[in-house]
Scaffold this active site. Structure first.
Site, PDB file in Angstrom:
ATOM      1  N   CYS A 126       0.856  -1.060   0.071  1.00  0.00           N
ATOM      2  CA  CYS A 126      -0.013   0.056   0.014  1.00  0.00           C
ATOM      3  C   CYS A 126       0.832   1.259   0.041  1.00  0.00           C
ATOM      4  CB  CYS A 126      -0.988  -0.123   1.362  1.00  0.00           C
ATOM      5  SG  CYS A 126      -2.275   1.255   1.288  1.00  0.00           S
ATOM      6  N   CYS A 127       1.778   1.251   0.851  1.00  0.00           N
ATOM      7  CA  CYS A 127       2.721   2.523   0.823  1.00  0.00           C
ATOM      8  C   CYS A 127       3.611   2.449  -0.362  1.00  0.00           C
ATOM      9  CB  CYS A 127       3.636   2.318   1.950  1.00  0.00           C
ATOM     10  SG  CYS A 127       3.194   2.652   3.522  1.00  0.00           S
ATOM     11  N   CYS A 209      -0.890   8.203   7.450  1.00  0.00           N
ATOM     12  CA  CYS A 209      -2.243   7.952   6.913  1.00  0.00           C
ATOM     13  C   CYS A 209      -3.175   7.444   8.094  1.00  0.00           C
ATOM     14  CB  CYS A 209      -2.442   7.009   5.986  1.00  0.00           C
ATOM     15  SG  CYS A 209      -1.396   7.259   4.506  1.00  0.00           S
ATOM     16  N   CYS A 212      -3.557   3.864   9.434  1.00  0.00           N
ATOM     17  CA  CYS A 212      -2.276   3.309  10.003  1.00  0.00           C
ATOM     18  C   CYS A 212      -1.519   4.164  11.000  1.00  0.00           C
ATOM     19  CB  CYS A 212      -1.251   3.155   8.754  1.00  0.00           C
ATOM     20  SG  CYS A 212      -1.959   1.996   7.577  1.00  0.00           S
ATOM     21  N   CYS A 235       7.880   3.883   5.869  1.00  0.00           N
ATOM     22  CA  CYS A 235       7.037   3.781   4.606  1.00  0.00           C
ATOM     23  C   CYS A 235       7.740   3.458   3.244  1.00  0.00           C
ATOM     24  CB  CYS A 235       5.882   4.993   4.454  1.00  0.00           C
ATOM     25  SG  CYS A 235       6.919   6.434   4.374  1.00  0.00           S
TER      26      CYS A 235
END
Length: 239
Positions: A126-127, A209, A212, A235
């Site tokens: 995702c990062c 985010c 998280c 990240c």
């Protein structure tokens, strides 16, 4: 350090690397605003600040030291509303040129391809999709970039230099706040009236985010609220 600093526009990567090494030594004890002024003299329009709007002091300081400086903000689609509001404040009321960089896919498109809540199942991917790849595009036009990283932030950052070489991107990387303690940051914020992300008032010491990031308890490591309950600590923007 001499004020007659070479400009970087025509330097080769090897010459840029040498410039970064020399700057890291000569500017180690300089005030962050001096480091930013050196960077502006050296790189001109080839210089950019990367900000998550969780490093508000950096944006404030850059606007003061280098009026009109480019600032890139990675809008992951998962930011807190308070972070977007902080971005809008600095874009509207300080002397910066803000560029918001978006991921290649919206959150809905990413969910369709990888399934919902990828950040829970595979936060590294995702990062990579929502931060790392957009940063590569955002930094592409520049030869040097500025971050708000400090050595106190995390064990993975204790050896960062105020000026160094980003081997991953072949760019000069400037961390003007690297040597500053939290006490120095707090003093500067109070003295200069730095506008902070409102989440600070709710115990968010390190802001990323929303899915998280959590607030931290008094005395807890500042980055303990990032990817809490996992082994993830970075990240990927700086590793």
């Amino acid at each position: 350090m001499s004020t007659e600093t070479p400009t970087a526009a025509d330097l080769s990567p090897d010459e840029l690397r040498e410039l970064a090494t020399r700057g890291g030594v000569e500017l180690e004890d300089a005030h962050p605003e001096e480091i930013l002024a050196w960077a502006a003299r050296t790189f001109g329009r080839d210089l950019v600040v990367a900000s998550s709007m969780g490093d508000e002091i950096l944006v404030h300081m850059a606007a003061q030291a280098v009026p009109g400086i480019d600032v890139i903000f990675l809008d992951t689609g998962y930011h807190f509303a308070e972070t977007i509001g902080t971005r809008d404040y600095y874009a509207d009321f300080t002397d910066i040129r803000l560029r918001t960089v978006l991921p290649l896919r919206t959150v809905a498109e990413q969910d369709a391809e990888h399934g919902p809540r990828l950040h829970d199942r595979d936060p590294n991917l995702c990062c990579a999709l929502r931060k790392v790849e957009p940063l590569e595009r955002g930094l592409a036009p520049y030869r040097a970039w500025v971050t708000g990283m400090r050595r106190e932030d995390a064990p993975t950052r204790t050896d960062i230099t105020v000026v160094g070489w980003d081997h991953k991107r072949d760019k000069v990387k400037i961390n003007p706040l690297a040597a500053w303690t939290q006490a120095q940051v707090d003093e500067y914020v109070e003295t200069h009236g730095v506008v902070l992300n409102p989440l600070r008032q709710s115990g968010y010491a390190s802001i990323g985010c929303a899915p998280c990031t959590r607030a931290v308890a008094p005395g807890e490591d500042p980055r303990a609220g990032r990817w809490s309950g996992t082994s993830k600590t970075e990240c990927g923007l700086h590793t």
